[in-house]
Design an enzyme around this catalytic site. Structure first.
Site, short mmCIF file in Angstrom:
data_model
loop_
_atom_site.label_atom_id
_atom_site.label_comp_id
_atom_site.label_asym_id
_atom_site.label_seq_id
_atom_site.Cartn_x
_atom_site.Cartn_y
_atom_site.Cartn_z
N ALA A 58 0.86 -1.20 0.00
CA ALA A 58 0.00 0.00 0.00
C ALA A 58 0.88 1.23 0.00
CB ALA A 58 -0.91 0.02 1.23
N TYR A 125 -5.63 9.43 1.89
CA TYR A 125 -5.27 8.01 2.08
C TYR A 125 -6.53 7.15 2.17
CZ TYR A 125 -3.81 3.85 4.74
OH TYR A 125 -3.62 2.56 5.19
N1 LIG Z 1 0.34 0.73 9.30
C1 LIG Z 1 -0.88 0.96 9.78
O1 LIG Z 1 -1.06 1.53 10.87
C2 LIG Z 1 -2.08 0.53 8.99
C3 LIG Z 1 -3.37 0.86 9.48
C4 LIG Z 1 -4.49 0.45 8.75
C5 LIG Z 1 -4.33 -0.30 7.59
N2 LIG Z 1 -3.08 -0.59 7.14
C6 LIG Z 1 -2.96 -1.36 5.91
O2 LIG Z 1 -2.25 -2.54 6.21
C7 LIG Z 1 -1.49 -2.96 5.08
C8 LIG Z 1 -0.05 -3.20 5.50
O3 LIG Z 1 0.48 -2.00 6.04
P1 LIG Z 1 2.00 -1.88 6.49
O4 LIG Z 1 2.05 -0.84 7.55
O5 LIG Z 1 2.58 -3.23 6.72
O6 LIG Z 1 2.63 -1.25 5.16
P2 LIG Z 1 4.16 -0.86 4.86
O7 LIG Z 1 5.05 -1.28 5.98
O8 LIG Z 1 4.15 0.57 4.42
O9 LIG Z 1 4.50 -1.78 3.61
C9 LIG Z 1 3.92 -1.60 2.36
C10 LIG Z 1 4.78 -2.32 1.35
O10 LIG Z 1 4.17 -2.14 0.07
C11 LIG Z 1 5.22 -1.89 -0.86
N3 LIG Z 1 4.73 -1.19 -2.03
C12 LIG Z 1 4.34 0.09 -2.13
N4 LIG Z 1 4.05 0.40 -3.40
C13 LIG Z 1 4.25 -0.71 -4.13
C14 LIG Z 1 4.13 -1.02 -5.51
N5 LIG Z 1 3.74 -0.11 -6.43
N6 LIG Z 1 4.43 -2.27 -5.92
C15 LIG Z 1 4.84 -3.19 -5.03
N7 LIG Z 1 4.98 -2.96 -3.71
C16 LIG Z 1 4.69 -1.73 -3.27
C17 LIG Z 1 6.18 -1.04 -0.06
O11 LIG Z 1 7.43 -0.97 -0.72
P3 LIG Z 1 8.33 0.35 -0.59
O12 LIG Z 1 8.97 0.26 0.77
O13 LIG Z 1 9.29 0.24 -1.73
O14 LIG Z 1 7.40 1.53 -0.71
C18 LIG Z 1 6.20 -1.77 1.27
O15 LIG Z 1 7.15 -2.82 1.29
C19 LIG Z 1 -1.69 -1.86 4.03
O16 LIG Z 1 -2.75 -2.25 3.18
C20 LIG Z 1 -2.16 -0.67 4.84
O17 LIG Z 1 -2.95 0.21 4.07
C21 LIG Z 1 -1.96 -0.20 7.82
#
Ligand SMILES: NC(=O)c1ccc[n+]([C@@H]2O[C@H](COP(=O)([O-])OP(=O)(O)OC[C@H]3O[C@@H](n4cnc5c(N)ncnc54)[C@H](OP(=O)(O)O)[C@@H]3O)[C@@H](O)[C@H]2O)c1
Length: 286
Positions: A58, A125
């Site tokens: 994401a 977002y």
């Molecule tokens: N973190 C929170 O508090 C939170 C809360 C609610 C929901 N969520 C949801 O939970 C899920 C996981 O979140 P997370 O915090 O684990 O996310 P994260 O740590 O930001 O990891 C997202 C990953 O997606 C990769 N990515 C981004 N753009 C991409 C693309 N075009 N092609 C391929 N890969 C790509 C990123 O790579 P890069 O590092 O290269 O960008 C990163 O490795 C997401 O759907 C998020 O929206 C998160």
């Protein structure tokens, strides 16, 4: 089962992959640069020969999304469209992770948001993540949308780590006390994804958060208490006193009725789960 995890290097992705590998599942993992989910050909090249595809990727930079909604839309919505179509073609189940930020309810709302409540995101977002949900609902065939919130984990930069660092540097912290949600451990969410797939959950939307509710001030008090510090060092402030580039929901507490309806136990109370998670998540801060 043959699994593919995309966004595998993210905070959730890493814990999910570790769990699946421990269970002896066959897992292929992709992140940038091996896959660019915003390029359809790249999705087609990588996403094949799988039974379950989990999208942990994401655009998660909530403030930056306000400045570049197009970039956020590309990852949070267009990429989901591509995944939905390709998974349908190859007959794979797509598990897509969404967010509580699709809601922005009044802080004093007495009940959690239900899975089919009407969304109304506060910022870019949330809008782009909501568009991703709808792309999947329109184009997907066999899918689960799992909304989560306030994620923390050992393998990423997360709120508890930031607060633990600040608590080591300052005698007093001020944290907003008028935004309500549910801190959720990435390991618990990974486990829920696994249990939903094992249970052959019906197609639809599920809420993957801890139970109960708190605000950022309350969560920070729990964090400093875990570090053996006095929670009174954390002072409450209002959102108006602590402006950020992106608006945040005042209330995005999620209900878990649909999990219960299919016999899948929700993640436990956030306080209990935080206690279990602390040694691992804050390992560098004791
Ligand atoms: N973190 C929170 O508090 C939170 C809360 C609610 C929901 N969520 C949801 O939970 C899920 C996981 O979140 P997370 O915090 O684990 O996310 P994260 O740590 O930001 O990891 C997202 C990953 O997606 C990769 N990515 C981004 N753009 C991409 C693309 N075009 N092609 C391929 N890969 C790509 C990123 O790579 P890069 O590092 O290269 O960008 C990163 O490795 C997401 O759907 C998020 O929206 C998160």
């Amino acid at each position: 089962m043959r699994w593919i995890v995309v966004g595998a290097n993210g905070m959730l992705g890493q814990d999910l992959v570790e769990m699946l590998e421990k269970k002896g599942e066959e897992v292929r993992t992709y992140d940038r640069p091996e896959i660019d989910l915003t390029v359809e050909a790249s999705v087609r090249e990588r996403v094949k020969d799988a039974d379950v595809v989990v999208n942990c990727a994401a655009y998660t930079a909530v403030d930056a999304a306000e400045e570049d909604e197009r970039a956020a839309f590309n990852v949070n919505a267009t990429a989901v469209e591509y995944l939905a179509v390709v998974c349908r073609e190859i007959g794979a189940r797509l598990v897509h992770i969404s967010t509580d930020y699709i809601f922005d309810e009044p802080a004093d709302r007495p009940t959690p948001c239900a899975e089919d409540d009407l969304p109304a995101p506060a910022g870019a977002y949330g809008r782009t993540k909501l568009a991703g949900e709808w792309a999947l609902r329109a184009l997907g065939e066999d899918y689960l949308i799992v909304r989560t919130a306030w994620l923390y984990g050992a393998k990423g930069n997360c709120f508890p780590k930031t607060m633990a660092r600040l608590a080591g540097e300052h005698d007093r912290l001020t944290v907003v006390a008028d935004q309500f949600g549910q801190p959720t451990w990435t390991r618990d969410l990974a486990d829920l994804v696994w249990r939903l797939v094992e249970a052959k959950a019906p197609v639809g939307i599920y809420h993957g958060t801890s139970e109960g509710k708190t605000n950022w001030h309350g969560f920070t008090q729990a964090i400093v208490r875990s570090l053996g510090k006095d929670p009174k060092m954390v002072a409450p402030v209002t959102t108006a006193e602590f402006p950020r580039p992106a608006p945040r929901p005042a209330f995005s507490v999620l209900g878990h009725d649909r999990l219960r309806a299919i016999g899948v136990e929700p993640i436990g109370a956030w306080e209990e789960r935080w206690e279990v998670a602390t040694p691992e998540v804050l390992a560098d801060y004791f």
